[in-house]
Design a protein around this motif. Sequence first.
Motif, short mmCIF file in Angstrom:
data_model
loop_
_atom_site.label_atom_id
_atom_site.label_comp_id
_atom_site.label_asym_id
_atom_site.label_seq_id
_atom_site.Cartn_x
_atom_site.Cartn_y
_atom_site.Cartn_z
N PHE A 12 -7.47 -2.06 2.06
CA PHE A 12 -6.96 -0.43 2.00
C PHE A 12 -6.12 0.65 2.71
O PHE A 12 -6.55 0.05 3.56
CB PHE A 12 -8.99 -0.14 2.22
CG PHE A 12 -8.84 1.25 1.57
CD1 PHE A 12 -9.59 1.64 0.31
CD2 PHE A 12 -9.33 1.92 2.78
CE1 PHE A 12 -9.44 2.72 0.49
CE2 PHE A 12 -9.24 3.50 2.47
CZ PHE A 12 -9.59 3.89 0.44
N LEU B 216 -11.19 -7.61 -2.49
CA LEU B 216 -10.17 -6.31 -2.43
C LEU B 216 -10.05 -6.71 -0.91
O LEU B 216 -10.67 -7.39 0.07
CB LEU B 216 -11.24 -5.10 -1.43
CG LEU B 216 -11.01 -3.53 -1.28
CD1 LEU B 216 -9.37 -3.33 -2.28
CD2 LEU B 216 -11.69 -3.38 -1.01
N GLN C 105 -4.85 7.31 -1.73
CA GLN C 105 -4.88 6.05 -1.08
C GLN C 105 -5.10 4.34 -2.21
O GLN C 105 -4.66 4.64 -3.06
CB GLN C 105 -6.83 6.04 -0.73
CG GLN C 105 -7.42 5.98 -2.09
CD GLN C 105 -8.74 6.46 -2.36
OE1 GLN C 105 -9.35 6.89 -1.00
NE2 GLN C 105 -9.92 5.71 -3.25
N ALA C 106 -4.72 3.69 -1.63
CA ALA C 106 -4.80 2.57 -2.62
C ALA C 106 -5.56 1.22 -1.94
O ALA C 106 -5.91 0.86 -0.74
CB ALA C 106 -3.10 1.85 -2.44
N GLU C 107 -5.81 0.80 -3.42
CA GLU C 107 -7.54 -0.68 -3.33
C GLU C 107 -5.81 -1.79 -3.12
O GLU C 107 -5.46 -1.65 -4.43
CB GLU C 107 -7.97 -0.75 -3.83
CG GLU C 107 -9.23 0.11 -3.07
CD GLU C 107 -10.00 0.82 -4.35
OE1 GLU C 107 -10.57 -0.46 -5.37
OE2 GLU C 107 -10.86 0.76 -4.10
N ILE C 108 -6.12 -2.76 -2.11
CA ILE C 108 -4.46 -4.21 -2.79
C ILE C 108 -5.89 -5.34 -3.08
O ILE C 108 -6.78 -5.78 -2.18
CB ILE C 108 -4.23 -4.28 -1.45
CG1 ILE C 108 -2.82 -3.28 -1.69
CG2 ILE C 108 -3.70 -5.56 -1.76
CD1 ILE C 108 -3.62 -2.05 -0.78
N ARG C 109 -5.93 -6.18 -3.96
CA ARG C 109 -6.91 -7.07 -4.43
C ARG C 109 -6.06 -8.26 -4.77
O ARG C 109 -4.74 -7.98 -4.89
CB ARG C 109 -7.45 -6.35 -5.96
CG ARG C 109 -8.47 -5.47 -5.28
CD ARG C 109 -9.60 -4.98 -6.52
NE ARG C 109 -10.57 -4.05 -6.17
CZ ARG C 109 -11.44 -3.87 -5.50
NH1 ARG C 109 -11.96 -4.72 -5.59
NH2 ARG C 109 -11.73 -3.08 -5.46
N ALA D 40 1.14 -0.91 0.02
CA ALA D 40 0.08 0.46 -0.45
C ALA D 40 0.50 1.32 -0.16
O ALA D 40 1.17 2.27 -0.17
CB ALA D 40 -1.20 -0.70 1.10
N ALA E 193 -1.87 -3.63 -5.71
CA ALA E 193 -2.71 -1.67 -5.28
C ALA E 193 -3.16 -0.69 -6.73
O ALA E 193 -1.46 -0.83 -7.60
CB ALA E 193 -1.41 -1.62 -4.51
N GLU E 194 -3.97 -0.49 -6.25
CA GLU E 194 -3.68 0.66 -7.21
C GLU E 194 -4.02 1.89 -6.55
O GLU E 194 -4.78 1.72 -5.65
CB GLU E 194 -5.71 -0.04 -7.80
CG GLU E 194 -5.43 -0.91 -9.03
CD GLU E 194 -6.47 -0.57 -9.78
OE1 GLU E 194 -7.90 -0.15 -9.69
OE2 GLU E 194 -7.05 -1.71 -10.71
N ALA E 195 -3.42 2.62 -6.40
CA ALA E 195 -3.06 4.08 -5.90
C ALA E 195 -3.87 5.36 -6.66
O ALA E 195 -3.16 5.52 -7.60
CB ALA E 195 -2.35 4.17 -5.38
#
Length: 134
Positions: free
Chosen positions: A126, A123, A113-117, A60, A98-100
């Motif tokens: 977060f 998900l 912010q970041a979402e980790i999948r 993240a 991670a998409e940030a």
Amino acid sequence: MNQEQVQDQSTPLDQGEYWKMLGMTIVQSKNGEAVVKLEAGRNLTQVFGRVHGGAVASLADAAIGAAHRSYLKPGESQATIELKVNFLKAVNLGELVAEARIIHKGKKISFGQAEIRNSEGDLVAFGVATYMVI
């Protein structure tokens, strides 16, 4: 640490020793957004066989940092001054993505912010982080 050990802004983040040790790579980083992936193997597990939360938190931080770095000017660097991660699901071995994005960019302080999948698209965590421009 001497100046020779400090990487300048032109050095890709994923060439840092910590990134290499964890196995993180940048997929994309531009305009305040970034995608970073990590192939979580046994070397990143805790005693119960799940991926350690520290590795997920590092992912993240890395992704938000990569998004923030896309805004830096030559000669500037950055430091994380706050990081919070919510773990939403146990993480098994495999690819994590991670998409940030940067939510607010100030002159000296930015927030992202970041979402980790996981590889199934679930998900799993977060994170939010605050960065300071140095």
